[in-house]
Write an enzyme that holds these catalytic residues in place. Structure first.
Site: not given
Ligand code: CP
Ligand code: NVA
Length: 309
Positions: A108, A135, A138, A227, A267, A295
């Site tokens: 990530r 993502h 997700q 989101d 999400c 997930r």
């Molecule tokens: N939806 C998601 O990716 O959550 P986290 O940021 O907690 O991993």
């Molecule tokens: N759009 C959000 C998604 C988190 C899972 C972010 O990037 O923070």
């Protein structure tokens, strides 16, 4: 020897429809097995996974680590203090070192280029656990959740309301492969990446609409999706965005306009009272925790595919 490109999981549209659907079938199959309490399927036995996190996470970290363990493997969490890609060490060095220890790398990161570089220089599969651009894990989990709740993904109407962000890009890339109707309702200036919109339209698979009118957009939706308005890396813009995004909160009135069959999806993490009201997220048609659960199951299938298992 160079790994086959399909070993990585970086973008949904790197795969054809048959492969995506096969992964989703596999996810459901392994989910049923895990839910039955059986702990005899251990395809990752003796395997290790490095998990790089440049940003915070609950779902991604816990679902990857738990899923990999339940199927026999061992996952190693590497947080911002352990690996500072491009700062303490070049990304291409991180990729080559971790490839010598681990069978798979999940990451990530902020810049999308970082995940591309990891994939380029690693000799083991790299899985995208969110970048500023997309993502994909997700949206695979969301597709699985829609199959379970709506009954199918094909032919449905998914209306995303809010910021044209990484989540939207993955929806658009899924829509480049699997036919459904995708609508993104966002404030002016917060539209998704134009190249990605064009790519999805050019694919000619799905109906794609980008609009600034959430009330009109949600009519007849199977799913209304939201989101956060300020993603990780944009939190200093949160106050400004709260002004600009007025009218884009998913509240009971908007869900009413969507109609009786609409599910609410998010999400997570959610900011209740900002992009969605507490009432909407707690309503019986909200399937946000089913998404979170999926997930793990979607990612198990992604990892099985990445490892050729
Ligand atoms: N939806 C998601 O990716 O959550 P986290 O940021 O907690 O991993
Ligand atoms: N759009 C959000 C998604 C988190 C899972 C972010 O990037 O923070």
């Amino acid at each position: 020897s160079p790994k086959p490109q399909w070993n990585d999981f970086l973008h949904i549209d790197d795969f054809d429809k048959a492969t995506i659907m096969k992964m989703l079938d596999r996810a459901a199959e392994v989910k049923a097995l895990l839910k039955s309490g059986e702990r005899v399927y251990l395809p990752f036995k003796g395997k290790t996974m490095a998990m790089i996190f440049a940003k915070p996470s609950m779902r991604t970290r816990v679902s990857f680590e738990t899923g990999f363990f339940l199927l026999g493997g061992h996952a190693i969490y590497l947080g911002p203090d352990d690996i500072q890609m491009g700062k303490r060490e070049e990304t291409r060095d991180v990729a080559r070192v971790l490839s010598r220890y681990n069978d798979v790398i999940m990451a990530r990161v902020f810049a999308h280029q970082d995940i591309l570089d990891l994939a380029k220089y690693s000799s083991v599969p790299v899985i995208n656990g969110l970048t500023d651009y997309n993502h994909p894990c997700q949206i695979m989990a969301d597709a699985l959740t829609m199959i379970e709740h709506v009954g199918q993904l094909e032919g449905t109407k998914v209306v995303y309301v809010g910021d044209g962000n990484n989540i939207v890009h993955s929806w658009l890339l899924l829509a480049s492969v699997v036919p459904f109707h995708f609508v993104c309702a966002c404030p002016k200036g917060f539209e998704p990446d134009q190249k990605t919109v064009e790519k999805a339209r050019r694919a000619g698979i799905s109906k794609i609409e980008i609009t600034n009118d959430p009330k009109e957009a949600v009519r007849g939706a199977d799913v209304v999706y939201s989101d956060v308005w300020a993603s990780m890396g944009q939190k200093e813009e949160a106050a400004h965005r709260r002004q600009v995004f007025q009218g884009f909160q998913v509240d009971e009135q908007l869900m009413k306009l969507a109609g009786p069959r609409a599910y609410f999806m998010h999400c997570l993490p959610a900011e209740r009272g900002v992009e969605v009201t507490d009432a909407v997220i707690e309503a019986p048609n909200s399937i946000v925790f089913a998404q979170a659960e999926n997930r793990m199951h979607a990612q198990n299938a992604i990892m099985l595919h990445a490892l050729g298992l």
